[in-house]
Design an enzyme around this catalytic site. Sequence first.
Site, short mmCIF file in Angstrom:
data_model
loop_
_atom_site.label_atom_id
_atom_site.label_comp_id
_atom_site.label_asym_id
_atom_site.label_seq_id
_atom_site.Cartn_x
_atom_site.Cartn_y
_atom_site.Cartn_z
N LEU A 154 78.26 32.13 -17.11
CA LEU A 154 77.31 32.14 -15.99
C LEU A 154 76.89 30.71 -15.67
O LEU A 154 75.74 30.32 -15.84
CB LEU A 154 76.10 33.02 -16.32
N ILE A 157 79.45 28.47 -10.62
CA ILE A 157 80.27 29.42 -9.86
C ILE A 157 80.00 30.85 -10.33
O ILE A 157 79.88 31.78 -9.52
CB ILE A 157 81.77 29.05 -9.99
N ARG A 177 76.84 30.71 -23.45
CA ARG A 177 76.55 30.26 -24.82
C ARG A 177 75.13 30.58 -25.23
O ARG A 177 74.82 30.69 -26.39
CB ARG A 177 76.85 28.77 -24.96
N ARG A 234 90.60 28.91 -15.18
CA ARG A 234 91.85 28.22 -15.48
C ARG A 234 92.74 29.23 -16.21
O ARG A 234 92.22 30.09 -16.95
CB ARG A 234 91.63 27.02 -16.41
N ASP A 258 93.71 33.85 -9.64
CA ASP A 258 93.91 32.64 -8.82
C ASP A 258 94.50 31.53 -9.67
O ASP A 258 94.96 30.53 -9.14
CB ASP A 258 92.56 32.19 -8.24
N GLU A 263 101.23 26.64 -13.78
CA GLU A 263 101.25 26.64 -12.30
C GLU A 263 102.09 25.46 -11.82
O GLU A 263 102.05 24.40 -12.44
CB GLU A 263 99.82 26.47 -11.77
N HIS A 281 96.18 29.52 -6.71
CA HIS A 281 95.12 28.57 -7.07
C HIS A 281 94.51 27.95 -5.80
O HIS A 281 94.60 26.74 -5.59
CB HIS A 281 95.65 27.47 -8.00
P1 NAP Z 1 79.84 25.07 -14.95
O1 NAP Z 1 78.65 25.22 -14.09
O2 NAP Z 1 79.92 23.92 -15.89
O3 NAP Z 1 80.03 26.44 -15.74
C1 NAP Z 1 80.99 26.53 -16.73
C2 NAP Z 1 80.79 27.76 -17.58
O4 NAP Z 1 81.67 27.59 -18.71
C3 NAP Z 1 79.37 27.92 -18.10
O5 NAP Z 1 79.00 29.26 -18.08
C4 NAP Z 1 79.49 27.42 -19.53
O6 NAP Z 1 78.68 28.09 -20.45
C5 NAP Z 1 80.91 27.79 -19.90
N1 NAP Z 1 81.37 26.94 -20.99
C6 NAP Z 1 81.49 25.59 -21.00
N2 NAP Z 1 81.95 25.17 -22.20
C7 NAP Z 1 82.08 26.27 -22.96
C8 NAP Z 1 82.52 26.49 -24.30
N3 NAP Z 1 82.88 25.49 -25.09
N4 NAP Z 1 82.56 27.78 -24.77
C9 NAP Z 1 82.18 28.81 -23.96
N5 NAP Z 1 81.76 28.65 -22.69
C10 NAP Z 1 81.73 27.40 -22.19
O7 NAP Z 1 81.18 24.96 -14.08
P2 NAP Z 1 81.45 25.56 -12.63
O8 NAP Z 1 81.13 24.55 -11.62
O9 NAP Z 1 80.86 26.92 -12.55
O10 NAP Z 1 83.06 25.67 -12.70
C11 NAP Z 1 83.66 26.50 -13.65
C12 NAP Z 1 85.15 26.31 -13.66
O11 NAP Z 1 85.74 26.97 -12.55
C13 NAP Z 1 85.65 24.88 -13.51
O12 NAP Z 1 85.56 24.15 -14.71
C14 NAP Z 1 87.07 25.07 -13.07
O13 NAP Z 1 87.94 25.16 -14.18
C15 NAP Z 1 87.03 26.42 -12.35
N6 NAP Z 1 87.28 26.26 -10.92
C16 NAP Z 1 88.34 26.87 -10.36
C17 NAP Z 1 88.58 26.74 -9.01
C18 NAP Z 1 89.73 27.44 -8.35
O14 NAP Z 1 90.25 26.93 -7.38
N7 NAP Z 1 90.12 28.59 -8.82
C19 NAP Z 1 87.76 25.93 -8.22
C20 NAP Z 1 86.66 25.33 -8.81
C21 NAP Z 1 86.43 25.49 -10.18
P3 NAP Z 1 77.08 28.02 -20.43
O15 NAP Z 1 76.69 28.98 -19.35
O16 NAP Z 1 76.72 28.48 -21.78
O17 NAP Z 1 76.73 26.59 -20.12
#
Ligand code: NAP
Length: 315
Positions: A154, A157, A177, A234, A258, A263, A281
Amino acid sequence: MTPTDCVLTIGSYSDADKAALADAFGARFLVGPADIAGLDQATRDKVTAVAFKGHHPFGAAEMDLLPNLGLIANFGVGYDAIDVAAASARNVRVTNTPDVLNDDVADLAVAMLLMQGREMAQASDWARSGQWAEKGEYPLNRKVSGGRAGIVGLGRIGREIADRLAGFKMDIHYTSRREKETPGWTFHADPVSLAEAVDYLIVALVGGAETAGHVSAEVIAALGPRGVLINISRGTTVDEEALIQALSTGKLAGAGLDVFLNEPKIDPRFYDLPNVVIQPHQGSGTVETRAAMAKLQRDNIAAYTAGSALLTPVN
Ligand code: NAP
């Protein structure tokens, strides 16, 4: 040496973004990190910032070819292609482009979920192939509104996805976490307990080594034969072999994906699975959002070259 002697641009940019980078920084364009080695030493010595885009690894070896590098400005919020520890060890700052893409990525996650529940691709084929006229009404499918949705991660995104699904009167569960302040959503300490509690599991984790295989075979089994998995994070976050096995043997109802391992040459077994919605993607792939991401990348480079605070630093 003065910053901005040279900005190297790595990746595939639109013509507008290329022009903006060239105008602002006189940026020189490369195709991928591997091309850095092809530059002569005098040019490499001048490089103080890299505008990075793409998923090819950018690690210590590439950084060491650029002795005056001070900034890697990533185009995208996910920076798992960049070895941030190696950058920090070399006093190289890393920036990314958070928030500006949340809406698009969340929209795509919800769209894939709706496509799965309402079998929209199959129903469209039914009409286009003439079966509607020949055989009549498309077979009944599955109600989405009011279902149970689980968000794995959470973050920025993940929260946008949850907000949207709450609008579909869904019961929202999540794992992170640690427990967060939410409007009555249910926290689960681990992804298996989350998967057991929901119909739809949406993965919105960061990528990289720490979250590799987080959605394990056990999580997929807990989601079960009525469950649908949506992944916009990812490919690495899900045990892809376990996912393909479960989808091909009826142990999971469907998936909306996605992102994939390898990829764009994804596992060809996905193409033969009718219960998978495949997207190339393209989570942030709208004209508006890509322009906002490009601007934020340039703004970070401009801040660095001006000696100001970086807008969205990673390290
Ligand atoms: P964010 O705000 O940093 O959220 C990341 C989530 O991952 C948080 O819930 C975090 O947990 C969790 N997390 C981080 N490290 C972890 C670990 N070691 N173990 C377990 N959970 C962990 O990032 P965001 O901006 O939402 O983006 C998330 C991801 O979406 C990006 O990193 C990217 O890979 C992907 N993405 C994909 C696209 C696409 O085109 N499909 C586009 C943009 C992004 P906590 O809640 O506990 O902090």
